[in-house]
Design a protein around this motif. Structure first.
Motif, PDB file in Angstrom:
ATOM      1  N   VAL A 239       0.847  -1.191   0.000  1.00 57.78           N
ATOM      2  CA  VAL A 239       0.000   0.000   0.000  1.00 57.78           C
ATOM      3  C   VAL A 239       0.880   1.237   0.000  1.00 57.78           C
ATOM      4  CG1 VAL A 239      -1.746   1.309   1.268  1.00 57.78           C
ATOM      5  CG2 VAL A 239      -1.864  -1.183   1.207  1.00 57.78           C
ATOM      6  N   THR A 240       0.651   2.130  -0.960  1.00 57.63           N
ATOM      7  CA  THR A 240       1.459   3.351  -1.086  1.00 57.63           C
ATOM      8  C   THR A 240       0.669   4.610  -0.729  1.00 57.63           C
ATOM      9  OG1 THR A 240       0.879   3.573  -3.432  1.00 57.63           O
ATOM     10  CG2 THR A 240       2.868   2.311  -2.874  1.00 57.63           C
ATOM     11  N   GLY A 241      -0.607   4.474  -0.544  1.00 53.33           N
ATOM     12  CA  GLY A 241      -1.406   5.653  -0.216  1.00 53.33           C
ATOM     13  C   GLY A 241      -2.887   5.380  -0.397  1.00 53.33           C
ATOM     14  N   ILE A 242      -3.658   6.456  -0.392  1.00 59.10           N
ATOM     15  CA  ILE A 242      -5.111   6.386  -0.532  1.00 59.10           C
ATOM     16  C   ILE A 242      -5.553   7.306  -1.656  1.00 59.10           C
ATOM     17  CG2 ILE A 242      -7.330   6.941   0.566  1.00 59.10           C
ATOM     18  CD1 ILE A 242      -6.133   4.439   1.677  1.00 59.10           C
ATOM     19  N   LEU A 243      -6.391   6.797  -2.541  1.00 55.12           N
ATOM     20  CA  LEU A 243      -7.064   7.627  -3.543  1.00 55.12           C
ATOM     21  C   LEU A 243      -8.472   7.889  -3.031  1.00 55.12           C
ATOM     22  CD1 LEU A 243      -7.528   8.977  -6.290  1.00 55.12           C
ATOM     23  CD2 LEU A 243      -8.127   6.722  -7.204  1.00 55.12           C
ATOM     24  N   ALA A 244      -8.804   9.166  -2.863  1.00 56.89           N
ATOM     25  CA  ALA A 244     -10.123   9.547  -2.356  1.00 56.89           C
ATOM     26  C   ALA A 244     -10.833  10.400  -3.392  1.00 56.89           C
ATOM     27  CB  ALA A 244      -9.988  10.315  -1.041  1.00 56.89           C
ATOM     28  N   SER A 245     -12.053  10.020  -3.717  1.00 51.88           N
ATOM     29  CA  SER A 245     -12.901  10.868  -4.556  1.00 51.88           C
ATOM     30  C   SER A 245     -13.992  11.438  -3.662  1.00 51.88           C
ATOM     31  CB  SER A 245     -13.512  10.067  -5.713  1.00 51.88           C
ATOM     32  OG  SER A 245     -14.326   9.020  -5.225  1.00 51.88           O
ATOM     33  N   GLY A 246     -14.216  12.732  -3.759  1.00 52.60           N
ATOM     34  CA  GLY A 246     -15.145  13.391  -2.846  1.00 52.60           C
ATOM     35  C   GLY A 246     -16.194  14.208  -3.572  1.00 52.60           C
ATOM     36  N   GLU A 247     -17.376  14.251  -2.990  1.00 49.07           N
ATOM     37  CA  GLU A 247     -18.469  15.072  -3.520  1.00 49.07           C
ATOM     38  C   GLU A 247     -18.904  16.054  -2.443  1.00 49.07           C
ATOM     39  OE1 GLU A 247     -23.111  14.653  -5.065  1.00 49.07           O
ATOM     40  OE2 GLU A 247     -21.986  12.893  -4.423  1.00 49.07           O
ATOM     41  N   ASP A 248     -18.966  17.328  -2.814  1.00 51.11           N
ATOM     42  CA  ASP A 248     -19.407  18.359  -1.877  1.00 51.11           C
ATOM     43  C   ASP A 248     -20.919  18.236  -1.700  1.00 51.11           C
ATOM     44  OD1 ASP A 248     -19.899  20.557  -0.367  1.00 51.11           O
ATOM     45  OD2 ASP A 248     -19.214  22.036  -1.829  1.00 51.11           O
ATOM     46  N   ILE A 249     -21.350  17.813  -0.511  1.00 56.06           N
ATOM     47  CA  ILE A 249     -22.771  17.593  -0.255  1.00 56.06           C
ATOM     48  C   ILE A 249     -23.340  18.641   0.709  1.00 56.06           C
ATOM     49  CG2 ILE A 249     -22.642  15.123  -0.733  1.00 56.06           C
ATOM     50  CD1 ILE A 249     -22.598  14.641   2.297  1.00 56.06           C
ATOM     51  N   THR A 250     -22.621  19.745   0.870  1.00 57.74           N
ATOM     52  CA  THR A 250     -23.049  20.770   1.827  1.00 57.74           C
ATOM     53  C   THR A 250     -24.444  21.276   1.507  1.00 57.74           C
ATOM     54  OG1 THR A 250     -20.727  21.435   2.004  1.00 57.74           O
ATOM     55  CG2 THR A 250     -22.388  22.925   2.930  1.00 57.74           C
ATOM     56  N   GLU A 251     -24.657  21.656   0.249  1.00 60.84           N
ATOM     57  CA  GLU A 251     -25.965  22.228  -0.115  1.00 60.84           C
ATOM     58  C   GLU A 251     -27.053  21.169  -0.030  1.00 60.84           C
ATOM     59  OE1 GLU A 251     -26.115  25.316  -0.254  1.00 60.84           O
ATOM     60  OE2 GLU A 251     -23.938  25.554  -0.231  1.00 60.84           O
ATOM     61  N   ARG A 252     -26.708  19.932  -0.393  1.00 63.30           N
ATOM     62  CA  ARG A 252     -27.710  18.866  -0.316  1.00 63.30           C
ATOM     63  C   ARG A 252     -28.140  18.640   1.125  1.00 63.30           C
ATOM     64  NH1 ARG A 252     -25.692  13.206  -2.071  1.00 63.30           N
ATOM     65  NH2 ARG A 252     -25.475  12.829   0.160  1.00 63.30           N
ATOM     66  N   LEU A 253     -27.173  18.652   2.046  1.00 66.26           N
ATOM     67  CA  LEU A 253     -27.512  18.464   3.451  1.00 66.26           C
ATOM     68  C   LEU A 253     -28.374  19.612   3.961  1.00 66.26           C
ATOM     69  CD1 LEU A 253     -24.154  17.133   4.948  1.00 66.26           C
ATOM     70  CD2 LEU A 253     -26.207  15.829   4.390  1.00 66.26           C
ATOM     71  N   ARG A 254     -28.053  20.828   3.523  1.00 66.01           N
ATOM     72  CA  ARG A 254     -28.864  21.972   3.923  1.00 66.01           C
ATOM     73  C   ARG A 254     -30.276  21.846   3.382  1.00 66.01           C
ATOM     74  NH1 ARG A 254     -24.303  26.624   2.637  1.00 66.01           N
ATOM     75  NH2 ARG A 254     -22.970  26.211   4.453  1.00 66.01           N
ATOM     76  N   ALA A 255     -30.389  21.397   2.112  1.00 63.99           N
ATOM     77  CA  ALA A 255     -31.714  21.220   1.522  1.00 63.99           C
ATOM     78  C   ALA A 255     -32.495  20.134   2.247  1.00 63.99           C
ATOM     79  CB  ALA A 255     -31.578  20.875   0.033  1.00 63.99           C
ATOM     80  N   GLU A 256     -31.807  19.027   2.585  1.00 59.93           N
ATOM     81  CA  GLU A 256     -32.480  17.952   3.309  1.00 59.93           C
ATOM     82  C   GLU A 256     -32.947  18.421   4.683  1.00 59.93           C
ATOM     83  OE1 GLU A 256     -29.647  14.823   3.375  1.00 59.93           O
ATOM     84  OE2 GLU A 256     -30.032  14.182   1.306  1.00 59.93           O
ATOM     85  N   GLU A 257     -32.106  19.261   5.309  1.00 65.85           N
ATOM     86  CA  GLU A 257     -32.490  19.799   6.615  1.00 65.85           C
ATOM     87  C   GLU A 257     -33.722  20.691   6.483  1.00 65.85           C
ATOM     88  OE1 GLU A 257     -30.562  22.623  10.125  1.00 65.85           O
ATOM     89  OE2 GLU A 257     -29.272  21.731   8.595  1.00 65.85           O
ATOM     90  N   GLU A 258     -33.757  21.483   5.402  1.00 65.04           N
ATOM     91  CA  GLU A 258     -34.911  22.359   5.193  1.00 65.04           C
ATOM     92  C   GLU A 258     -36.154  21.541   4.874  1.00 65.04           C
ATOM     93  OE1 GLU A 258     -37.164  25.874   4.730  1.00 65.04           O
ATOM     94  OE2 GLU A 258     -35.348  25.336   5.805  1.00 65.04           O
ATOM     95  N   ILE A 259     -35.991  20.480   4.051  1.00 59.65           N
ATOM     96  CA  ILE A 259     -37.128  19.614   3.737  1.00 59.65           C
ATOM     97  C   ILE A 259     -37.648  18.956   5.000  1.00 59.65           C
ATOM     98  CG2 ILE A 259     -37.769  17.464   2.574  1.00 59.65           C
ATOM     99  CD1 ILE A 259     -35.880  18.308   0.301  1.00 59.65           C
TER     100      ILE A 259
END
Length: 690
Positions: A239-259
């Motif tokens: 193992v030489t490291g970690i490949l991470a793919s990320g999605e910014d879900i900030t707005e989605r979480l805010r929308a879910e909180e509002e819903i």
């Protein structure tokens, strides 16, 4: 000594061998400028110049170096001669046709018996395709819509693509080599995220791991990222490291909180709504059943509150409801205060000892005491009283739904005692004659023509023309006068009288439509049906047959359904609605936006009209959020090919706002209150004469 013939044969074999490989081979003398003594013919295929020119023109190699690489390559060559070191380099050259070629050059030093360098031998390989592939890969990394991050085993950054850099606010290369967690992870989450990284490194055979974590941008903003991690391994499997793919879900979480807020909280008061109260009530009953404790439910109904709305408008009524909610907060202790709807509140008191009646009565007295002081709203003084019904678990009910029903019945008993009172369900008189009183009166109303329909105009906002009308039910009670649906429909629902009342409405409307037709009038009329009517699978066929028998064109009718009844059970309601739509009726969803809607379900139903809930109109144009919701519903209607009707329009400013937003139709007190058929007929004649 080898003979000249042997040397010639050896040289011939060498040339034959190197000229078969897919690379340029060369021999150069050991001196600055490295003049070639031999270059294999592959050089012409690579750069377009024959091999003889490279041998004859010592400066040709330096001339064909790419300008961006020339200085670095010549410096590397000089170091080779100064330090007698072999080299391995990648650079660009300009071919005869002007194209750019990437090459990889590797050479070795040939020494004499005394160890002195006499020449170099090397190869030049065309790596243009590989470099183009790397450039394409880098481009894909940079244009990817996700964050791509490579962390080494020491938690430092090896790669961060453009999307990630732009999100965090860093320049290219600025984070390379830095500890990722020190640089961008919030301090309160840093250790947990490092621990998660270690688990990812040592995660064995799991191909992917998922987690959610926050990052801090350069400007100090906190963003939430959903990460998908996988191990990176070398050719040996380490193992030489970690490949991470990320999605910014900030707005989605805010929308879910509002819903979630819209789904479980009353938008007017901010209190939990009926849905959340019912869920909490179930949890409390289950918990208290195990613990042997009691639960009390208080239903608080404000007396004569409708007079506030009728006299001062819904805006004043809403402000008063918010003030009342503020006064009642805290009575529930560790329970829950909720708004049931309209002018009704619920107070849940859990974990009570000794049956709970004493605590419930104390809470009811506290409600009365808090409401005793007058309220000042919109320059007026209001004295508010409430009728309170109390139901206790397990003494009065064994199930949450019964607890709510019994609190409702106790509340009506309080109103019957002259209002401004509280009643415990266990103390409600269960005399059969008394309990039959209201159902008997409602049945008498249905059979004796005490029910009447009033009609409220629906107008075109641009022209002011009467477009249609809505038929609204009233009860002309001989004892109490004109009674509005809010005051008798809940009791009718409890007593299973909604279906006969709904059938009466359809019959009365059909008779009125025939009467108007005889007068040469053909208005478009909307009418309401109850969810109970839609529970009958043959309802659609029966209604279509009834209209056909009376020779009433369904195209002149709009059937209005509540948002919850339509969208929560699309599998059962859908076939009935499609049957009615195919018969020619227009279909409308009433009070849209006040319930829990699924746009996916809405899209699949044959709905023609969305009626914007009046609660959003009350604060327009002062409340920008309410205006944004109205604008969104209008845009949604347009996108789905539906029409929009705004309910509860009370002022000219509201009407102008709606017209500016593209709303076509509206109804409310500004355009006219609901009136008997005789009064609306004159307006119909006037409208038809235009």
């Amino acid at each position: 000594m080898r003979t000249r013939e042997e040397l010639g044969l050896s040289d011939h074999r060498y040339r034959s061998l190197v000229e078969q490989v897919p690379a340029v081979s060369y021999v150069a003398r050991w001196e600055p400028g490295s003049p070639f003594s031999y270059v294999s013919p592959q050089i012409e295929q690579l750069l377009g110049f024959p091999a003889a020119r490279w041998v004859a023109e010592p400066d040709l190699w330096a001339e064909r170096l790419h300008p961006a690489d020339r200085e670095l390559v010549l410096m590397d060559e000089m170091r080779t001669f100064q330090h007698e070191i072999e080299y391995d380099r990648e650079y660009r050259m300009i071919a005869a046709d002007g194209s750019v070629k990437w090459v990889w050059e590797r050479d070795t030093i040939v020494r004499d018996h005394d160890g002195r360098p006499i020449q170099t031998e090397g190869v030049i390989v065309d790596i243009t395709e590989r470099k183009l592939a790397e450039a394409r890969a880098q481009h894909y990394l940079d244009v990817a819509g996700t964050i791509l991050l490579v962390l080494r085993t020491d938690q430092t950054v090896e790669l961060l693509n453009r999307h990630g850099r732009e999100l965090l606010g860093y320049e290219d290369g600025e984070l390379l080599g830095k500890d990722w967690y020190d640089a961008v992870v919030p301090e309160d989450d840093r250790q947990a995220r490092r621990d998660n990284f270690i688990r990812n490194l040592t995660g064995g055979d799991e191909p992917f791991t998922y987690h959610q974590g926050d990052v801090i941008t350069r400007t100090g903003e906190r963003r939430t990222i959903a990460w998908r991690n996988t191990q990176l391994r070398d050719t040996a499997g380490e193992v030489t490291g970690i490949l991470a793919s990320g999605e910014d879900i900030t707005e989605r979480l805010r929308a879910e909180e509002e819903i979630s807020r819209l789904a479980f909280y009353d938008p007017l008061t901010g209190l939990p709504n009926r849905t959340q109260m019912e869920a909490e009530l179930r949890r409390c009953v289950n918990r208290c059943a195990r613990a042997g404790r009691a639960v009390a439910l208080l239903l608080v109904d404000l007396d004569n509150f409708k007079l506030v709305n009728d006299s001062f408008g819904h805006g004043a009524g809403d402000r008063l409801l918010r003030r009342i909610a503020g006064r009642l907060r805290g009575i529930e202790g560790n329970g829950m205060l909720a708004r049931l709807g309209g002018d009704e509140f619920l107070i849940l008191l859990p974990d009570l000892a000794d049956g709970g009646e004493a605590a419930a009565r104390a809470a009811a007295e506290e409600v009365v005491a808090r409401l005793a002081e007058p309220f000042k709203v919109s320059g007026a003084v209001f004295h508010v009283h409430a009728s309170i019904g109390i139901s206790l678990y397990p003494d009065d009910a064994q199930a949450p739904v019964e607890l709510l029903q019994h609190a409702d019945m106790a509340m009506y008993q309080s109103k019957g005692r002259g209002r401004a009172a509280s009643t415990v369900y266990a103390h409600v008189s269960h005399d059969p004659l008394e309990r039959l009183s209201l159902p008997a009166r409602l049945r008498r109303a249905i059979a004796g023509d005490e029910l009447v329909l009033h009609y409220q105009p629906i107008v075109e906002l641009q022209s002011g023309r009467l477009a249609s009308m809505e038929a609204l039910l009233r009860w002309n009670d001989p004892d109490r006068g004109l009674v509005y649906p809010d005051d008798f429909i809940p009791a009718a629902e409890e007593m299973s009288l909604l279906e006969p009342i709904g059938d009466w409405v359809i019959g009365a409307l059909a008779r009125q439509m025939l009467d108007w037709r005889e007068q040469g009038l053909q208005p478009h009329v909307a009418f309401n049906v109850s969810p109970r009517q839609l529970h009958r699978p043959d309802f659609g066929a029966e209604l279509a047959a009834r209209l056909a028998e009376l020779e009433i064109d369904p195209a002149w009718l709009t059937m209005e359904l509540t948002e919850s009844a339509t969208l929560r059970e699309p599998e059962r309601i859908g076939p009935i609605l499609r049957e009615l739509s195919e018969a020619g009726l227009r279909l409308a969803i009433d009070d849209f936006g006040a319930g829990w809607s699924s746009l996916a379900r809405l899209r699949l139903l044959p709905v023609d009209i969305l009626k914007i809930d009046r609660s959003f109109l009350r604060e327009i144009p002062e409340d920008p959020e309410a205006g944004a919701i109205v604008d969104a519903v209008i845009a949604l209607s347009d996108a789905l090919g539906m029409d929009t009707v705004a309910e509860g329009v009370e002022t000219r400013v509201q009407a102008l706002f709606l017209a500016a937003q593209g709303c076509r139709l509206a109804q409310g007190r500004f355009f006219g209150d609901p009136v008997p058929a005789a009064e609306i007929t004159e307006a119909l004649r006037y409208s038809s004469s235009d």
